[in-house]
Scaffold this motif. Sequence first.
Motif, mmCIF file in Angstrom:
data_model
loop_
_atom_site.group_PDB
_atom_site.id
_atom_site.type_symbol
_atom_site.label_atom_id
_atom_site.label_comp_id
_atom_site.label_asym_id
_atom_site.label_seq_id
_atom_site.Cartn_x
_atom_site.Cartn_y
_atom_site.Cartn_z
ATOM 1 N N LYS A 18 -7.545 -9.311 1.200
ATOM 2 C CA LYS A 18 -7.586 -9.511 -0.410
ATOM 3 C C LYS A 18 -8.269 -8.336 -0.951
ATOM 4 C CE LYS A 18 -8.101 -14.613 -0.180
ATOM 5 N NZ LYS A 18 -9.282 -15.642 -0.343
ATOM 6 N N ASP A 19 -9.277 -7.714 -0.401
ATOM 7 C CA ASP A 19 -9.633 -6.480 -0.990
ATOM 8 C C ASP A 19 -8.742 -5.343 -1.086
ATOM 9 O OD1 ASP A 19 -12.157 -7.579 -1.184
ATOM 10 O OD2 ASP A 19 -13.100 -6.891 0.534
ATOM 11 N N ALA A 20 -7.904 -5.284 0.012
ATOM 12 C CA ALA A 20 -6.869 -4.229 0.109
ATOM 13 C C ALA A 20 -5.650 -4.378 -1.122
ATOM 14 C CB ALA A 20 -5.976 -4.293 1.255
ATOM 15 N N LEU A 21 -5.463 -5.748 -1.185
ATOM 16 C CA LEU A 21 -4.481 -6.016 -2.174
ATOM 17 C C LEU A 21 -5.002 -5.702 -3.523
ATOM 18 C CD1 LEU A 21 -2.393 -8.902 -0.941
ATOM 19 C CD2 LEU A 21 -1.665 -6.613 -0.867
ATOM 20 N N SER A 22 -6.382 -5.996 -3.799
ATOM 21 C CA SER A 22 -6.927 -6.041 -5.180
ATOM 22 C C SER A 22 -6.997 -4.751 -5.408
ATOM 23 C CB SER A 22 -8.216 -6.556 -5.097
ATOM 24 O OG SER A 22 -8.298 -7.967 -4.856
ATOM 25 N N ARG A 23 -7.037 -3.637 -4.647
ATOM 26 C CA ARG A 23 -7.050 -2.141 -5.154
ATOM 27 C C ARG A 23 -5.861 -2.111 -5.130
ATOM 28 N NH1 ARG A 23 -10.697 -1.961 -0.547
ATOM 29 N NH2 ARG A 23 -9.065 -1.826 1.056
ATOM 30 N N SER A 66 1.818 -4.354 -9.553
ATOM 31 C CA SER A 66 0.777 -5.031 -9.938
ATOM 32 C C SER A 66 0.667 -6.680 -9.623
ATOM 33 C CB SER A 66 0.211 -4.794 -11.197
ATOM 34 O OG SER A 66 -0.792 -5.169 -11.770
ATOM 35 N N GLY A 67 1.824 -7.100 -10.066
ATOM 36 C CA GLY A 67 1.835 -8.517 -10.021
ATOM 37 C C GLY A 67 2.201 -8.905 -8.505
ATOM 38 N N THR A 68 3.023 -8.194 -7.580
ATOM 39 C CA THR A 68 3.182 -8.603 -6.509
ATOM 40 C C THR A 68 1.621 -8.729 -5.707
ATOM 41 O OG1 THR A 68 5.476 -8.038 -6.461
ATOM 42 C CG2 THR A 68 4.476 -8.309 -4.330
ATOM 43 N N ALA A 69 0.912 -7.723 -5.800
ATOM 44 C CA ALA A 69 -0.244 -7.613 -5.404
ATOM 45 C C ALA A 69 -1.270 -8.619 -5.628
ATOM 46 C CB ALA A 69 -0.822 -5.948 -5.456
ATOM 47 N N GLU A 70 -1.069 -8.880 -6.772
ATOM 48 C CA GLU A 70 -2.102 -9.958 -7.279
ATOM 49 C C GLU A 70 -1.475 -11.401 -6.784
ATOM 50 O OE1 GLU A 70 -3.967 -11.672 -11.617
ATOM 51 O OE2 GLU A 70 -2.151 -10.360 -11.480
ATOM 52 N N HIS A 117 -3.392 -3.758 -6.649
ATOM 53 C CA HIS A 117 -3.123 -4.358 -8.330
ATOM 54 C C HIS A 117 -3.864 -3.564 -9.232
ATOM 55 C CE1 HIS A 117 -3.562 -7.228 -11.376
ATOM 56 N NE2 HIS A 117 -4.639 -7.444 -11.228
ATOM 57 N N THR A 118 -5.423 -3.214 -8.884
ATOM 58 C CA THR A 118 -5.985 -2.585 -9.856
ATOM 59 C C THR A 118 -5.473 -1.015 -10.117
ATOM 60 O OG1 THR A 118 -8.035 -3.564 -9.320
ATOM 61 C CG2 THR A 118 -8.315 -1.609 -10.650
ATOM 62 N N SER A 119 -4.940 -0.495 -8.975
ATOM 63 C CA SER A 119 -4.416 0.961 -9.148
ATOM 64 C C SER A 119 -3.081 0.898 -10.024
ATOM 65 C CB SER A 119 -4.163 1.586 -7.711
ATOM 66 O OG SER A 119 -3.394 2.642 -7.936
ATOM 67 N N ALA A 120 -2.462 -0.110 -9.871
ATOM 68 C CA ALA A 120 -1.010 -0.134 -10.510
ATOM 69 C C ALA A 120 -1.434 -0.902 -11.846
ATOM 70 C CB ALA A 120 -0.006 -1.321 -9.832
ATOM 71 N N LYS A 121 -2.522 -1.645 -12.180
ATOM 72 C CA LYS A 121 -2.529 -2.227 -13.687
ATOM 73 C C LYS A 121 -3.111 -0.776 -14.384
ATOM 74 C CE LYS A 121 -4.832 -6.145 -15.759
ATOM 75 N NZ LYS A 121 -5.662 -7.135 -15.551
ATOM 76 N N VAL A 122 -3.643 -0.083 -13.772
ATOM 77 C CA VAL A 122 -4.220 1.210 -14.845
ATOM 78 C C VAL A 122 -3.208 1.878 -15.213
ATOM 79 C CG1 VAL A 122 -5.333 3.063 -14.747
ATOM 80 C CG2 VAL A 122 -6.612 1.115 -13.740
ATOM 81 N N LYS A 123 -1.871 1.881 -14.318
ATOM 82 C CA LYS A 123 -0.763 2.813 -14.714
ATOM 83 C C LYS A 123 0.021 1.918 -15.741
ATOM 84 C CE LYS A 123 -1.045 4.990 -10.175
ATOM 85 N NZ LYS A 123 -0.319 5.214 -8.944
ATOM 86 N N GLN A 141 0.772 -1.203 -0.004
ATOM 87 C CA GLN A 141 -0.066 0.038 -0.146
ATOM 88 C C GLN A 141 0.890 1.303 -0.158
ATOM 89 O OE1 GLN A 141 -2.343 -0.951 3.641
ATOM 90 N NE2 GLN A 141 -4.386 -1.053 2.152
ATOM 91 N N THR A 142 2.046 1.140 0.760
ATOM 92 C CA THR A 142 2.932 2.059 0.787
ATOM 93 C C THR A 142 3.458 2.326 -0.526
ATOM 94 O OG1 THR A 142 3.366 1.963 3.273
ATOM 95 C CG2 THR A 142 4.982 3.259 1.872
ATOM 96 N N ALA A 143 4.056 1.356 -1.117
ATOM 97 C CA ALA A 143 4.696 1.430 -2.663
ATOM 98 C C ALA A 143 3.608 2.052 -3.435
ATOM 99 C CB ALA A 143 5.181 0.134 -2.849
ATOM 100 N N SER A 144 2.350 1.462 -3.400
ATOM 101 C CA SER A 144 1.364 1.987 -4.489
ATOM 102 C C SER A 144 1.137 3.514 -4.350
ATOM 103 C CB SER A 144 0.025 1.267 -3.966
ATOM 104 O OG SER A 144 -0.959 1.623 -5.007
ATOM 105 N N ALA A 145 1.060 3.996 -3.145
ATOM 106 C CA ALA A 145 0.783 5.417 -2.724
ATOM 107 C C ALA A 145 2.021 6.479 -3.340
ATOM 108 C CB ALA A 145 0.682 5.700 -1.244
ATOM 109 N N ARG A 146 3.227 5.748 -3.348
ATOM 110 C CA ARG A 146 4.436 6.321 -3.884
ATOM 111 C C ARG A 146 4.709 6.285 -5.316
ATOM 112 N NH1 ARG A 146 8.832 4.624 0.699
ATOM 113 N NH2 ARG A 146 7.680 5.700 2.496
#
Length: 328
Positions: free
Chosen positions: A308-313, A275-279, A315-321, A258-263
């Motif tokens: 799972k919901d937290a990691l899915s978010r 994205s892959g690590t979260a998935e 994953h989805t956020s990173a996948k969009v990028k 989550q921290t990595a995603s925010a950055r």
Amino acid sequence: MVCPFGVDAACCRRLIEHLQFLDKTYDACVAFLDNRTRLLQLTTSSMTVDSSVSVFVGRRSQFLFTKLAGTVRDFAEFGFDGIACRSALIGWIRFHVDTFVGMFADEIFAPKNSLAAAAESVTILRKNAGLLADVGVDEVPMVDAALENDSIRFVDHHVGLFVQSSQRIFQDGKVQPILFKSKEIAALYLETIAKAGLGMSAAYMDGLRLNVSEQYLQFGKVALRLIEDIVTVSSPSMARNVKTWMYAIIAPYINALQTASARASDTDVNIAALSGTAEFGVKNLLPRAEESVKEKFIQTNYLFSVQKDALSRVHTSAKVKVTAPTFV
């Protein structure tokens, strides 16, 4: 009644038969149990200590429960019946089981011991306690109850150490892919992931690049082994504790991502690995962690639904990028 003949089995038998003849069945029953206590004490005091806790606990517990089972059989052969005699027998068994567990709990759950070593000792102890089931006495729950407080403190300690170690590993905030020099090397690496219980990971490959971060994979391997040992040590009555420990174990993985995603930015070259690590956490790590506790503890089908919901978010956020495959 105290048996005046100590460990002399022949004299004790004559005393028991004499008391039974006088219709003093309960006194005969108590004299019989006192004789067996003395035999146990005499034999166990001469047993040498092994360097391995699990080996020593195994030898001592096998001896104890074999003797207890033999006592139950001899008890029946003497014809002791009635509520009073049966209660005396059960009380006698539980006294010796509780005394034994009290003697060795500190050894099994010593802070210097690993959780794996403690799990091995507990497994052996439960197996040997099962010897009493053959004579109609189930003392495994008694063993679990006697171990519970010590095991909770012990697992708390080791989960805390694991969480601290994981936080240090993830503190650099890096989520990088693994690059291989050849397909053969990649295939061998994927095989090691599967053998560690983390499932198939070919779906996260992009050419010679595995979009799952190495440190998160290593975390998953250690976490699953830790969870398996916790499940082994824990009794069914500790379901709430197990749930708390599972959440604590998985938390560093989720918090770090989550921290990595925010950055992360749209131009981050390692966004696919994020994205892959979260998935991987959603589809591989968490389901296998749930599977580890499902057989022994009820109501665990949705143990990690929030996680799972937290990691899915993430994953989805990173996948969009991810607009196109990028290479380091």
